[in-house]
Design a protein around this motif. Structure first.
Motif, mmCIF file in Angstrom:
data_model
loop_
_atom_site.group_PDB
_atom_site.id
_atom_site.type_symbol
_atom_site.label_atom_id
_atom_site.label_comp_id
_atom_site.label_asym_id
_atom_site.label_seq_id
_atom_site.Cartn_x
_atom_site.Cartn_y
_atom_site.Cartn_z
ATOM 1 N N MET A 115 25.967 -31.407 -0.728
ATOM 2 C CA MET A 115 26.721 -29.693 0.103
ATOM 3 C C MET A 115 25.178 -29.054 -0.250
ATOM 4 S SD MET A 115 29.941 -27.852 -0.658
ATOM 5 C CE MET A 115 29.920 -26.689 -2.241
ATOM 6 N N ARG A 116 23.854 -29.342 -0.709
ATOM 7 C CA ARG A 116 22.862 -28.619 -0.781
ATOM 8 C C ARG A 116 21.876 -27.868 0.537
ATOM 9 N NH1 ARG A 116 19.258 -30.099 -5.392
ATOM 10 N NH2 ARG A 116 19.631 -28.934 -7.290
ATOM 11 N N GLY A 117 22.423 -29.009 1.136
ATOM 12 C CA GLY A 117 22.135 -28.402 2.727
ATOM 13 C C GLY A 117 22.417 -28.794 4.203
ATOM 14 N N LYS A 118 23.520 -28.305 3.664
ATOM 15 C CA LYS A 118 24.686 -27.753 4.896
ATOM 16 C C LYS A 118 26.023 -27.334 3.665
ATOM 17 C CE LYS A 118 23.159 -31.465 8.105
ATOM 18 N NZ LYS A 118 23.719 -32.615 8.789
ATOM 19 N N PRO A 119 25.647 -25.640 3.474
ATOM 20 C CA PRO A 119 27.461 -25.110 2.301
ATOM 21 C C PRO A 119 27.848 -25.223 3.906
ATOM 22 C CG PRO A 119 25.503 -23.968 2.266
ATOM 23 C CD PRO A 119 24.389 -25.261 3.643
ATOM 24 N N PHE A 139 29.620 -26.607 5.937
ATOM 25 C CA PHE A 139 29.795 -27.825 6.932
ATOM 26 C C PHE A 139 31.395 -27.981 5.851
ATOM 27 C CE2 PHE A 139 31.341 -32.209 7.284
ATOM 28 C CZ PHE A 139 31.370 -32.498 8.529
ATOM 29 N N PRO A 140 31.731 -28.324 4.816
ATOM 30 C CA PRO A 140 32.618 -27.819 4.113
ATOM 31 C C PRO A 140 34.124 -26.775 4.638
ATOM 32 C CG PRO A 140 31.083 -28.711 2.302
ATOM 33 C CD PRO A 140 30.042 -27.853 3.688
ATOM 34 N N PHE A 141 32.905 -25.707 4.160
ATOM 35 C CA PHE A 141 34.027 -24.543 4.777
ATOM 36 C C PHE A 141 34.493 -24.214 6.301
ATOM 37 C CE2 PHE A 141 31.199 -22.658 1.007
ATOM 38 C CZ PHE A 141 32.208 -22.960 0.135
ATOM 39 N N ALA A 142 34.113 -24.847 7.073
ATOM 40 C CA ALA A 142 34.190 -24.958 8.422
ATOM 41 C C ALA A 142 35.463 -26.066 8.511
ATOM 42 C CB ALA A 142 32.878 -25.612 9.008
ATOM 43 N N LEU A 143 35.103 -27.502 8.023
ATOM 44 C CA LEU A 143 35.818 -28.275 8.086
ATOM 45 C C LEU A 143 37.125 -28.076 7.922
ATOM 46 C CD1 LEU A 143 36.329 -31.122 9.239
ATOM 47 C CD2 LEU A 143 35.475 -32.187 6.383
ATOM 48 N N THR A 144 37.709 -27.189 5.923
ATOM 49 C CA THR A 144 38.881 -26.936 6.205
ATOM 50 C C THR A 144 39.393 -25.775 7.020
ATOM 51 O OG1 THR A 144 37.584 -26.956 3.532
ATOM 52 C CG2 THR A 144 39.495 -25.665 3.760
#
Length: 123
Positions: A1-5, A7-12
């Protein structure tokens, strides 16, 4: 999650919006299914009643009994079983909504049926 923080929010967010859209279409379909099954018919005038008094009782229980009591003895609204009201007085009260009562709760033949029921019960 360090490199692309992000991404998880966009996916959610993407999954959440997709779920909302899917459930909206499911809900629209449920309304159609309910109307096909005869559910959701809340108009008392469409039901069959033997007399206007029975129709009036059904409407009274659903609309008026909360304030005037199931036995017309009154609750937060005044009692209606005193026998001092005429049919026209009841119709005028339904149409005008005296005091804290909202006006026009029922109209037409439903109002007539409620008045008939009140007259029959207060005799």
């Amino acid at each position: 999650m360090r490199g692309k923080p992000l991404f998880p929010f966009a996916l959610t967010a993407f999954l959440g919006i997709g779920l909302i859209i899917v459930l909206s279409f499911v809900g629209i379909n449920q309304e159609d299914i309910a109307s096909e099954n005869g559910e959701g018919n809340e108009n008392a005038a469409e039901e069959e009643f033997a007399s206007p008094v029975e129709l009036g009782e059904n409407i009274f229980e659903g609309t008026c009994a909360g304030c005037h009591g199931g036995d017309l003895s009154g609750a937060s609204g005044p009692p209606l079983n005193g026998g001092n009201l005429s049919h026209d007085d009841v119709l005028a009260a339904i149409a005008e909504g005296p005091g804290n009562m909202p006006d026009g709760l029922v109209a037409g033949e439903e109002a007539d049926a409620v008045a008939e029921f009140i007259m029959a019960e207060s005799e």
